[in-house]
Design an enzyme around this catalytic site. Structure first.
Site, PDB file in Angstrom:
ATOM      1  N   LYS A 162      50.579  24.005  62.355  1.00  0.00           N
ATOM      2  CA  LYS A 162      50.577  24.356  63.785  1.00  0.00           C
ATOM      3  C   LYS A 162      50.686  23.081  64.623  1.00  0.00           C
ATOM      4  O   LYS A 162      50.080  22.046  64.276  1.00  0.00           O
ATOM      5  CB  LYS A 162      49.279  25.110  64.095  1.00  0.00           C
ATOM      6  CG  LYS A 162      49.173  25.671  65.493  1.00  0.00           C
ATOM      7  CD  LYS A 162      47.854  26.437  65.620  1.00  0.00           C
ATOM      8  CE  LYS A 162      47.662  27.053  66.984  1.00  0.00           C
ATOM      9  NZ  LYS A 162      46.380  27.794  67.083  1.00  0.00           N
TER      10      LYS A 162
ATOM     11  N   SER B 267      46.783  32.340  68.667  1.00  0.00           N
ATOM     12  CA  SER B 267      47.787  31.388  69.091  1.00  0.00           C
ATOM     13  C   SER B 267      48.597  30.788  67.948  1.00  0.00           C
ATOM     14  O   SER B 267      49.603  30.128  68.201  1.00  0.00           O
ATOM     15  CB  SER B 267      47.104  30.255  69.866  1.00  0.00           C
ATOM     16  OG  SER B 267      46.204  29.563  69.041  1.00  0.00           O
TER      17      SER B 267
ATOM     18  N   SER C  87      42.479  32.764  66.494  1.00  0.00           N
ATOM     19  CA  SER C  87      43.886  32.345  66.510  1.00  0.00           C
ATOM     20  C   SER C  87      44.539  32.198  65.146  1.00  0.00           C
ATOM     21  O   SER C  87      45.754  32.002  65.060  1.00  0.00           O
ATOM     22  CB  SER C  87      44.033  31.030  67.279  1.00  0.00           C
ATOM     23  OG  SER C  87      43.962  31.269  68.668  1.00  0.00           O
TER      24      SER C  87
END
Lengths: 95, 481
Positions: free
Chosen positions: B70, B145, B169
């Site tokens: 990420k 996210s 997330s």
């Protein structure tokens, strides 16, 4: 609680943010709705809230000196860098 | 992982695996917007290093396993934008500890994945670089996210992706994309090298297709770290043998508040919840109902405390040391213009909410009270775990929703986090595991929550549900291989 546009402006200044009039109006409406929903927290009886607040206190490490010298990417990542320092607009003037 | 065994025994080279993964990564980027940056030369160089280590006789638990990271987690020599314009051009000086541990174990970074800006979002529609689409249905969100990480694994570009989980997330996108996603006990995985959103919540986790892969990633990523004072120094629980242990005799509590959630459960999620409970009963678990009363207040508590921490953490993005810069007329103007141009609408909204909650006149009524309710919620969980070993509830009240469905209603987006934020507030480990599908073949995930350091139990129970659901056998229609 109503979050008025003036309160949004005050909070934005604290957070070093500039908002357009349209952004301020929209934000005031959204934050009012969000904070209204959060008022449920106020309905809890005080008697339930006694006790240790810090469920996860931050552990502290020993204060031991370590090599913290920045690598070359510190300079490469900086918007402006000179003589080993970050350059910012002048903050001291003669007047 | 079979791939690691193949590379570790020399049946295939890490370089060949990396070359194939780079091709798939390109396809996943084109189809779903899953990636923000790739660097083939770096990837192939790292793969060749793994081949050298294997040839030298090193035993590497993740030899040659390609993984995605990420974009709010640092990988040395690669950009870290955290999905924000304000960090455009920033190149990380070193690896996050969790990345360093994976690389040390033989895994190879193939790219940085798209995400909601600074991890703030539940749909991956808040990235400054465009949304991510769900490989199960490109008209729908992948969750957030860590949406790019989830899409990358669901599309089979990589078998493993690292994400961050502040209030769900990793777990929620795992549920939306038919994957296993875990967040550890707070402190079990180092936060060094994560771009901070809310430090008392932020944890690195991983997304994989199977529970076995999830446990292997945990075993490598977890551990003490002198560069993070909140990283636990206690021994890491052994999870590698856990997934086969079953559920016989385990006391599982169905979260009572799940059935009465605000807005209600989607009926397909409700049916999957009931099927999951039946699967555990069939496996010999003792299934009861358990109440964690303050779960219903978790969303307000989370959004007051996490945004307060964010308003402080994001003060560092001021145009002085890194990232984009605007406004040179004065120092205060530089701060204001850089931040106003660099942050997106959701990040501004959360900074304002957090600044409000901390400001004079409102602190005690909002932030202070939220902290006290957070402590009460932790006590609720402790009481619940005196009667059960683990808690089961849906990861999300609904399957993946359509792109744009909630973008005009931030509160509705926040409320969808109702089941993922409670364990984050209490610092507890939690795993989302595929439990089945909706009638239109969208994945549904169930969340298992346990007391601190219960990861071995959670992986064992997740494996039971994985076996019962048969979800592992289905592939996303958008898979690129």
């Amino acid at each position: 609680m109503r979050i008025a546009p003036a309160l949004v402006s005050k909070v934005a200044a604290l957070a070093a943010l500039e908002l357009s009039d349209a952004e301020r109006e929209a934000m005031a409406g959204q934050l009012t709705r969000i904070v209204d929903h959060f008022e449920a927290l106020r309905e809890l009886p005080e008697s339930l809230l006694e006790g240790d607040v810090a469920a996860h206190p931050t552990p502290l490490r020993e204060d031991v000196a370590r090599d913290g010298s920045p690598g070359p990417l510190i300079e490469a990542n900086a918007p402006a860098f000179a003589h080993g320092h970050f350059v910012v607009p002048r903050v001291v003037t003669r007047d | 992982m079979a791939l690691a065994d193949a590379v570790g025994t020399g049946r295939v080279t890490a370089r060949a695996v990396a070359e194939e993964s780079l091709v798939r990564t390109g396809k996943a980027q084109e189809a779903f917007g899953a990636f923000l940056s790739m660097n083939a030369a770096l990837t192939l160089g790292e793969a060749e290093e793994v081949d050298r280590r294997v040839n030298a006789g090193e035993q590497l638990p993740l030899a040659g396993v390609p993984f995605a990271v990420k974009d709010n987690i640092n990988v040395a020599g690669r950009p870290s934008t955290a999905g924000s314009k304000i960090l455009a051009g920033f190149v990380a000086p070193d690896h996050a500890t969790c990345v360093a541990r994976l690389v040390q174990a033989g895994a190879v970074v193939v790219g940085k994945t798209n995400c909601d800006e600074f991890g703030m979002g539940s749909s991956n529609e808040n990235s400054a670089y465009g949304p991510v689409k769900n490989p199960w249905d490109p008209a729908r969100v992948p969750g957030g996210s860590s949406g790019g990480s989830a899409a990358a694994v669901a599309a089979r570009a990589v078998p493993l992706a690292v994400g961050t989980d502040t209030g769900g997330s990793v777990r929620q996108p795992a549920a939306f994309c038919g994957l296993v996603g875990w967040k550890p006990t707070y402190g079990r995985v180092s936060r060094y090298g994560l771009i901070a959103f809310a430090s008392s919540f932020d944890q690195a986790g991983a997304l994989t297709r199977s529970v076995d892969e999830a446990a292997r990633a945990f075993a490598v990523m977890a551990g003490a770290d002198p560069r993070d004072s909140t990283a636990l120094a206690t021994p890491v629980p052994d999870v590698l043998a856990a997934p086969g242990r079953g559920a016989r005799g385990v006391r599982i509590g169905l979260l009572a508040e799940a059935s009465s959630a605000e807005g209600g459960l989607h009926e397909d999620v409700k049916a999957s919840f009931e099927k999951a409970a039946a699967a555990f009963r069939a496996a010999g678990a003792l299934v009861t109902t358990v109440s964690v009363p303050r779960v219903t207040l978790a969303v307000p508590v989370y959004y007051l405390t996490a945004t307060a921490e964010a308003s402080s953490n994001l003060a560092r993005f001021d145009g002085v040391r890194y990232g984009a810069r605007r406004g040179e007329a004065s120092l205060a103007g530089l701060y204001r213009e850089t931040r106003s141009a660099g942050f997106g609408p959701e990040v501004k909204r959360r900074i304002l909410l957090g600044t409000f909650a901390l400001s004079a006149g409102y602190h005690d009524a909002y932030y202070g009270r939220a902290q006290r309710v957070r402590a009460l919620l932790s006590r609720d969980f402790a009481a619940a775990f005196r009667g059960v070993d683990a808690i089961l509830c849906p990861t999300s009240p609904e399957p993946a929703f359509e792109l744009g469905a909630k973008t005009d209603d931030p509160l509705a987006m926040y409320l969808a986090d109702v089941f993922t934020v409670p364990p984050s507030l209490a610092g507890l480990p939690a795993v989302s595991v595929p439990s089945g599908f909706s009638r239109d073949w969208l994945p549904i995930g169930m969340q298992l929550i346990g007391p601190g350091d219960s990861e071995p139990l959670l992986f064992a129970l997740a494996r039971v549900l994985e076996d019962a659901s048969g979800a592992l056998a289905r592939r996303a229609p958008g898979a690129v291989s």
